[in-house]
Each structure stands twice: as C-alpha cells, then as structure tokens.
Design a protein around this motif. Structure first.
Motif, mmCIF file in Angstrom:
data_model
loop_
_atom_site.group_PDB
_atom_site.id
_atom_site.type_symbol
_atom_site.label_atom_id
_atom_site.label_comp_id
_atom_site.label_asym_id
_atom_site.label_seq_id
_atom_site.Cartn_x
_atom_site.Cartn_y
_atom_site.Cartn_z
ATOM 1 N N LYS A 319 43.604 6.421 12.268
ATOM 2 C CA LYS A 319 43.592 7.065 13.585
ATOM 3 C C LYS A 319 42.834 8.387 13.520
ATOM 4 N N HIS A 322 41.912 13.657 18.615
ATOM 5 C CA HIS A 322 41.123 13.707 19.845
ATOM 6 C C HIS A 322 39.902 14.602 19.645
ATOM 7 N N TYR A 339 48.074 9.692 10.830
ATOM 8 C CA TYR A 339 46.616 9.658 10.713
ATOM 9 C C TYR A 339 46.130 9.140 9.363
ATOM 10 N N LYS A 391 37.310 2.675 20.337
ATOM 11 C CA LYS A 391 37.938 3.559 21.321
ATOM 12 C C LYS A 391 38.847 2.762 22.241
ATOM 13 N N LYS A 394 43.373 5.810 25.284
ATOM 14 C CA LYS A 394 43.954 7.098 24.883
ATOM 15 C C LYS A 394 43.506 7.568 23.502
ATOM 16 N N GLU A 395 43.295 6.613 22.576
ATOM 17 C CA GLU A 395 43.108 6.990 21.171
ATOM 18 C C GLU A 395 41.826 6.397 20.597
ATOM 19 N N ASN A 396 41.372 7.028 19.490
ATOM 20 C CA ASN A 396 40.208 6.533 18.756
ATOM 21 C C ASN A 396 40.628 6.160 17.336
#
Length: 525
Positions: A319, A322, A339, A391, A394-396
């Motif tokens: 993860k 942002h 992460y 992508k 909300k998250e990448n």
C-alpha cells in the motif's frame, strides 16, 4: 365414388396395386389394406392409424418406403433450435426431410401430419429419438441409406477417431461439393456475434478440451441441482464441438445458433447475438461458467477447464501513502504494518498483458505512428521484480507478480481497451512475438524452475480485433495440427495464411501450447 381422403387421390399406398374394374375405388383400396394387415410379408404403409395416434409396434415398420428419393439433403440444417415452426414447441419435434422445416408430433391433428397431407411431404425425422417416419401413413422407416442424415444431426466419435484427429490432413467433402478440413470450419455470424465465434473457434482447437467434449460420455452423467440451466452450456458446447469436427457434414460451415442461445440465457443477456461484445469478457465468463457447470469449485474440485488452462502465481502487494501528504508523514506511514508488502498465492485462467501508452504525435507525413513492442517486454510484468501501480477510488497500491505454475495451455489477453468517464479507447500497438519457442522459465521463481521441466510454448490460436472499440470486428488465426498449416477464419470465410503475417495484426487473445519432452515443433515457422 369420390375419395374423402385427398392424399389417397394423389398416390396409392406403397405395395398396393389398383384393382381393375368398377371395384377399384377408395373403398376397395382400404379393404386391400385391411386384408394385407394379416399378411406379414405385405407392406405396412396403409395400415389404419392406431387409436391414440401413436404407432410403436414392430409390425408397423417398413424397409421399403417409396418416398426416400424425395429427401432433399441440400436443405437439411440441424444447427438451429429444435422447435416446431408453427407451435414453437420443443416437445416431440420432427424435421421434414423434403423441405427442412420442423413440425410437432405425428398424430392425426399434429402439425407434421397436416404438413404431410397439405404438401405431399412424406419423410420425417424425430429430432430426439433419431427415428424416421412416413406420414400420413405413420410407419417407421428403417433404411441404412439414411444413416448419413442421423450422423449430421448427431455426430459421434470413437476413442480411436479422437486420438487420430491431430494426425490427419485429409480434406472432407461436404454434400454440396465443397471441401473443408474438419475443425477449420467457418461459423455463421447471425448479427453481431463474431466476438463469441472467435473465442469458440479458439477453444475448439485446444486438443484436450476438444477431445473431452467430443465424447459425450465424459459429462452426460454429471449430476446438477434441479432447475440448473448452466449445464445447458456444457451440452451445447459439446454439440458444437462435434459439428465443427464432423468429417461427414452436408455443408462446409456451422451455425452456432443453439450455442449462442444458451449463452444469452445463461449469461442473463450479458452477452447477446445482436450486440457486439468483448472477446476477453466473454472468454473469461465462458470458461468459469463451464468449470462450475461441470461441478468444479474455486479451490478443491477441478475440471477439464482447470486441468487445461489453470496456472498459479504469487501476488506481492504494497500500500502507498496518499500522494498529497507531506514527505515526512509519508516516511512515517511506510513503517506501519498496514504499508508493508504482503504476498498471496492466486490461480489464473489467463494472463493480462499491459501495453505501453501509445504516442499521440504524428510522423512527417502527418500520419499517426503505430508503435511496436516485443512480447517479452510486456511479459516482464510477471518476472517478480517489475512493479506496477494500481489505483482505486481511495487508495493506491504497488503490485508485482511471479508465476509459480505454468498450465499446459497458456492464454494471454493483451489489454487494448481502456475505459474512462466518457468513452472506450483502443491501443493499436503491434506486439512482436515469435510463433514458436517462447520460453517462460525466467518468469518462474527459482525453486519452481527446478521442478518445472517444460517451459517452452508454441502459439496455436491468435484472436485479432480490427477497427474501433465499439464497432470493430473479430477474426482468428488457428493452427491445424494435422497439416501444420495456419488458417484465418472470419465468420464463414476460411483462408490459409503464412505464419509471418500473423504477427502483423492487432493480437488480442492468444492461446499457447506447452511443448512436452516427446514433442517436436511441427509448425515449420
């Protein structure tokens, strides 16, 4: 004395001679018929119908029907749905072998009976029992000269015939005089079903899958829950396989009408005959639907579909913070457990290969440049090192992939279409690939490489998409194993093609065959 039966005026029942003199009217014909019933050697054509309109007894069969020469094989087409052309019922359907139309029943008030009287068409085939009848006389016809018709309606293959399919290079001659190679047969495009035709053609040329469906005994006893319509896909796919590989067909093409109707029904109209669909979406749905209809499950229970196409890979996911956050905050977040990189084992039916973004600039002649990319460049996605950003809303995430098991037949789907908020864009990049000897050993982890002896693949099918995303058309290149030659099929058109020409097209879906130790390259490319 006038005859009240119009069909008796036009002809005499088989085997009955009209008596000379005043007693030769309809009444004397019927008396002869009744008298003949007691004679076991007399023809049974003119026996009066049974009370319930059904005739099942052995003594109402005939080996001498005078109307066999009225059969018109050139109009017989058993590819369409087996329902009455008047009542639209599937029950007790008969094909008129003179005009090719389907009618229900053979009782006194049935559509088939009325058709036989009205048009003097007398030879009918029960589409379920495969028995022949003469109407309106209502007797069963037993004649070996009709076996070619039952074979076209329901082709069958012995184990020996199936084993020899890929060794034969012999052309078959259809009833209309055209020659064809069994398996390399055009499929009719009813309106906009070329996307499905191309996928079905590709799958029909995958030997283990084809061999399984050619032999109905392999799957006819699979038990499904009551009311399960998905098994219809299995039955229709098997029927289509047998028609495509039929060496004794009446015509050199096949209509996938019944197969596609099952697709429309089982997909709840997600895939249609009248509306262009996406080949990859259809193939993905179809393989998974076949697998589950055959009794397969996601993890434990395997089927012929997973045996042929399923491989496995490791997916490493990390993860990302942002992008709008300050650098210090990003650095802190990277130490959190959330992460850290995670790894999962996953199976796959096909591999999606991503194309580099196509350039928008033009050359000196004001023409858009069509870029080219080697196959191994886009395969690098699966080397376990190359990372790709994904992508979500909300998250990448950063992901990398590594193959852990290579299936006997490997499917590549080259991602040509991207959807945004407004329209679908197509990437026209040409992928340069060899036809044979694609070695995927470097995409396996080291411990798997030691176990995996065979990692070399040869191309056997190449589906191409031409034109715009929503209006384009599909065609397919397939390898005929018996001759070692390549053919291009686009709906009903079948032409041979040089292997060098295959790589110039906008390949969309490819099927590769793993080469085993005892196999040599037969393609000569």
């Amino acid at each position: 004395m006038w005859c009240t039966k119009p069909w008796l005026m036009s002809r005499r029942p088989p085997g009955l001679q009209q008596s000379p003199g005043p007693g030769s009217g309809a009444a004397s014909i019927w008396s002869l018929a009744v008298g003949a019933a007691a004679d076991s050697t007399a023809p049974t054509a003119a026996l009066p119908p049974a009370k319930n309109g059904r005739v099942d007894s052995e003594d109402r069969r005939s080996r001498h029907c005078p109307y066999l020469d009225t059969i018109n094989r050139s109009v017989l087409d058993f590819d369409f749905e087996k329902l009455c052309s008047i009542s639209l019922s599937h029950i007790n359907a008969y094909a008129c072998l003179v005009c090719g139309k389907y009618f229900q029943g053979r009782g006194l008030k049935s559509h088939a009976y009325i058709h036989s009287v009205q048009f003097s068409h007398h030879v009918f085939l029960n589409l379920h029992t495969l028995k022949f009848y003469c109407l309106p006389d209502n007797y069963e016809i037993i004649d070996s000269s009709l076996e070619d018709i039952t074979y076209v309606l329901k082709p069958t293959f012995t184990k020996q015939q199936i084993a020899n399919l890929d060794k034969q290079a012999k052309l078959s001659r259809a009833y209309d005089g055209t020659t064809y190679l069994p398996g390399i047969v055009g499929l009719n495009n009813i309106k906009a079903n070329d996307y499905a035709n191309a996928v079905l053609q590709a799958l029909s040329n995958v030997p283990p899958l084809r061999n399984y469906f050619l032999e109905e005994d392999n799957y006819k006893n699979i038990k499904r829950p009551p009311g399960d319509i998905m098994f219809l896909l299995v039955q229709r796919f098997g029927e289509l396989m047998r028609k495509l590989w039929n060496p004794r067909n009446f015509k050199a093409h096949v209509s996938p009408h019944e197969m596609l109707q099952a697709v429309v029904l089982c997909s709840k109209k997600t895939f249609q005959i009248t509306k262009q669909g996406d080949g990859v979406d259809f193939m993905s749905w179809f393989l998974n639907a076949l697998h589950s209809a055959l009794g397969g499950t996601k993890k434990k229970k395997k089927t012929i579909v997973t045996d042929v196409f399923q491989g496995s890979m490791r997916i490493f996911t990390k993860k990302l913070p942002h992008p709008d956050l300050p650098a210090e905050e990003k650095e802190q977040l990277l130490h959190n457990d959330e992460y850290q990189e995670t790894m999962v084992e996953s199976t796959f039916m096909y591999l999606t290969l991503d194309l580099p973004t196509a350039p928008l600039y033009k050359d000196e002649k004001e023409q858009l440049i069509i870029p080219q990319v080697p196959l191994f460049n886009i395969l690098a996605k699966f080397n376990g090192i190359t990372e790709k950003e994904y992508k979500t809303y909300k998250e990448n995430f950063l992901k990398r992939f590594q193959l852990t098991k290579l299936p006997p037949y490997l499917i590549f789907c080259i991602k040509r279409f991207t959807k945004n908020n407004f329209f679908v864009e197509k990437n026209p990049t040409i992928v340069n690939f060899p036809i044979t000897n694609v070695d995927l050993r470097e995409y396996l982890s080291e411990e798997v490489q030691a176990v995996h002896k065979n990692t070399t693949y040869d191309l056997i099918a190449n589906i191409v998409h031409d034109g715009k995303p929503s209006e384009g058309s599909y065609r397919i290149h397939v390898l005929h194993h018996g001759t070692g030659k390549w053919y291009e099929l686009q709906d009903l058109q079948v032409t041979d093609i040089l292997p060098q020409m295959i790589t110039l097209s906008e390949a969309y879906i490819q099927i590769w065959k793993r080469r085993d130790n005892d196999e040599t390259n037969q393609q000569g490319a």
